[in-house]
Design an enzyme around this catalytic site. Structure first.
Site, PDB file in Angstrom:
ATOM      1  N   ASP A 151      -6.376   3.443  -4.956  1.00  0.00           N
ATOM      2  CA  ASP A 151      -5.846   2.221  -4.373  1.00  0.00           C
ATOM      3  C   ASP A 151      -4.628   2.630  -3.536  1.00  0.00           C
ATOM      4  OD1 ASP A 151      -5.132  -0.538  -4.005  1.00  0.00           O
ATOM      5  OD2 ASP A 151      -3.688  -0.299  -5.640  1.00  0.00           O
ATOM      6  N   ASP A 167      -1.596   0.223  -2.076  1.00  0.00           N
ATOM      7  CA  ASP A 167      -0.301  -0.414  -2.382  1.00  0.00           C
ATOM      8  C   ASP A 167       0.020  -0.308  -3.870  1.00  0.00           C
ATOM      9  OD1 ASP A 167       0.074  -1.282   0.302  1.00  0.00           O
ATOM     10  OD2 ASP A 167      -1.258  -2.973  -0.059  1.00  0.00           O
TER      11      ASP A 167
END
Ligand SMILES: [Zn+2]
Length: 195
Positions: free
Chosen positions: A9, A11
């Site tokens: 992922d 952020d």
């Protein structure tokens, strides 16, 4: 279990969440704790590294896709300069109400990353900081792990994620992949259905 492909992922895992909520310009990019070193170590020995990220800021009209590409160009250049690699960046640009199949927790981005890599799901690990990351990974049939950066410290306390291995940051995850550290949750890092 040696993972040949790690999907991350973005952020809260690679970069700190921007105060505004969105990283819309390269100059707003700030690496998360341990991310640059962790990336370099995770991508060593030929292991493939992909990024899978929800960026509904595009679908909400807050940023053009070209600006997002510029953000990812900075990310890739700085990762390479630090000895890391990012082989693919998969973005869901859609707004939450678009009903797409790629916005996590839907598994579309993870499935696309697996196909692009040509590496089986059973040798793939998806790493995130939130419940929807873990759910996307589970639905795509890959092993999942949490990092405690970003939303990760709060996510690690969720009962639904009790069995998910968790690491302080990407450096600690890298140490685990190198065989030097056990996951804090003590859970087996095996893909569903794989023994
Ligand atoms: Zn989407």
């Amino acid at each position: 279990m040696d993972f040949l492909h790690v999907i991350l992922d973005r952020d809260g895992v690679l970069n700190a969440e921007a105060p505004s909520g969105w990283v819309t310009r390269p100059e707003d990019w700030a690496w998360e704790r341990g991310a640059l070193e962790g990336l370099a170590r995770i991508g060593s020995r030929g292991r493939r590294v992909s990024v899978a990220t929800n960026q509904s800021c595009v679908g909400r009209g807050l940023v053009e896709i070209a600006a997002l590409d510029a953000v990812h160009a900075r990310m890739g250049a700085e990762a390479r300069a630090a000895g890391g690699r990012i082989d693919a960046v998969l973005v869901c640009p859609h707004a939450p109400d678009a009903g797409c199949e790629c916005r996590k927790p839907a598994p579309g981005l993870v499935i696309r990353a697996i196909r692009l890599a040509g590496i089986p799901a059973a040798r793939t690990l998806f790493v995130g900081d939130s419940e929807r990351d873990v759910e996307a990974g589970r639905r795509a049939g890959v092993a999942t792990a949490l990092v405690r950066t970003g939303k990760g410290a709060a996510s690690a306390a969720l009962p639904s994620l009790a069995g998910v291995p968790r690491f302080d940051d990407l450096v600690h995850l890298a140490a685990f992949l190198e065989g030097g550290a056990a996951p804090a949750a003590g859970a087996e890092l095996l893909a569903p259905g794989v023994s």
